[in-house]
Design a protein around this motif. Structure first.
Motif, PDB file in Angstrom:
ATOM      1  N   ILE A  62      55.752  -1.500  18.455  1.00 42.29           N
ATOM      2  CA  ILE A  62      56.426  -0.268  17.417  1.00 42.29           C
ATOM      3  C   ILE A  62      57.236   0.667  17.883  1.00 42.29           C
ATOM      4  N   LEU A  75      60.965   3.127   7.952  1.00 38.11           N
ATOM      5  CA  LEU A  75      60.753   2.120   8.203  1.00 38.11           C
ATOM      6  C   LEU A  75      61.386   0.911   8.057  1.00 38.11           C
ATOM      7  N   VAL A  77      61.213  -4.009   9.625  1.00 44.33           N
ATOM      8  CA  VAL A  77      60.350  -4.735  10.410  1.00 44.33           C
ATOM      9  C   VAL A  77      61.598  -5.717  10.814  1.00 44.33           C
ATOM     10  N   ASP A 108      62.134  -8.063   7.659  1.00 37.95           N
ATOM     11  CA  ASP A 108      63.135  -8.364   6.065  1.00 37.95           C
ATOM     12  C   ASP A 108      64.765  -8.278   6.294  1.00 37.95           C
ATOM     13  N   VAL A 156      58.499  -2.973  14.576  1.00 34.24           N
ATOM     14  CA  VAL A 156      58.737  -2.259  13.497  1.00 34.24           C
ATOM     15  C   VAL A 156      58.767  -0.702  14.591  1.00 34.24           C
ATOM     16  N   ASP A 180      53.979   7.113  10.964  1.00 31.25           N
ATOM     17  CA  ASP A 180      54.634   5.583   9.463  1.00 31.25           C
ATOM     18  C   ASP A 180      53.918   4.321  10.199  1.00 31.25           C
ATOM     19  N   LEU A 181      54.300   4.649  11.529  1.00 30.65           N
ATOM     20  CA  LEU A 181      53.733   3.194  13.112  1.00 30.65           C
ATOM     21  C   LEU A 181      52.207   3.333  12.125  1.00 30.65           C
ATOM     22  N   ASP A 183      50.088   4.015   9.765  1.00 30.42           N
ATOM     23  CA  ASP A 183      50.261   3.390   8.100  1.00 30.42           C
ATOM     24  C   ASP A 183      50.277   1.820   7.924  1.00 30.42           C
ATOM     25  N   TRP A 184      52.056   1.176   8.768  1.00 33.39           N
ATOM     26  CA  TRP A 184      52.297   0.356   8.412  1.00 33.39           C
ATOM     27  C   TRP A 184      51.356  -0.872   9.744  1.00 33.39           C
ATOM     28  N   THR A 188      48.852  -3.222   7.052  1.00 31.69           N
ATOM     29  CA  THR A 188      49.489  -5.026   7.251  1.00 31.69           C
ATOM     30  C   THR A 188      48.079  -4.886   8.117  1.00 31.69           C
ATOM     31  N   GLY A 191      49.845  -6.680  10.730  1.00 31.56           N
ATOM     32  CA  GLY A 191      51.383  -7.809  10.619  1.00 31.56           C
ATOM     33  C   GLY A 191      50.590  -8.594  10.320  1.00 31.56           C
TER      34      GLY A 191
END
Length: 197
Positions: A62, A75, A77, A108, A156, A180-181, A183-184, A188, A191
């Motif tokens: 991250i 954000l 990936v 992504d 990320v 934000d990191l 929250d990801w 997920t 991940g």
């Protein structure tokens, strides 16, 4: 109704260059603060993985990144990491083929360029924008280490600046990026791929 606190998976190692970028990861996260730049981050991750063989099923890196195109924000990936300050073509011509790019599954579609230079020069940004969407100082080095250990990795990255003069204001953007990191990671399950564990 009582909500149980989120419990991070114990077999995923989260790697961050700085403690500030990881300031909001959930309590109990397996976390490695690896340092800034390719050499420091790769050395720290190599030592950690070598000391704990078989401990992790995935690494998640991250952090923040500079945008190489004005329309990039938020954000990402990345699906590919390139080492932009390695003279791979010249080394190959001398008979020493050296990989300088790696594909990363489940990304992504974006491309991350990694180098030891803090990019804030317009000419450097324009040159890098022909190869990549984002720029950082650790990602490709960590992908290289994980490839050697045959361990999956996710990158990320949250855009913190436009890799221009404003990049020197990077410290002021870190806390929002760290949220934000977090929250990801929680959204997920760090991940985790769909399907049975």
């Amino acid at each position: 109704m009582t909500t149980r606190p989120y419990r991070p998976p114990g077999d995923v190692l989260v790697v961050s260059a700085t403690r500030a970028e990881a300031a909001h990861v959930p309590d109990g996260t397996q976390l490695l603060i690896a340092g800034l730049g390719k050499v420091r981050s790769a050395t720290a991750l190599t030592r950690h993985l070598a000391a704990m063989p078989g401990r992790y099923r995935r690494v998640v890196n991250i952090g923040t990144a500079g945008a190489l195109h004005d329309h990039h924000a938020g954000l990402y990936v990345p699906s590919r990491a390139v080492e932009h300050d390695l003279s791979a073509t010249a080394l190959a011509a001398l008979g020493y083929p050296t990989p300088d790019s790696w594909d990363i599954p489940a990304g992504d579609g974006s491309v991350l360029a990694t180098g030891d230079t803090f990019v804030s020069d317009p000419a450097a940004r324009e040159r890098l924008s022909r190869r990549a969407d984002l720029v950082d100082m650790e990602g490709a080095a960590l992908v290289h280490v994980c490839t050697e250990f045959q361990l999956p990795i996710r990158l990320v990255k949250v855009v913190s600046d436009n890799a221009d003069d404003a990049a020197m204001d990077w410290p002021s953007a870190i806390d929002a990026a760290a949220r934000d990191l977090r929250d990801w990671l929680t959204a997920t399950d760090f991940g985790r791929e769909p399907g049975p564990r």
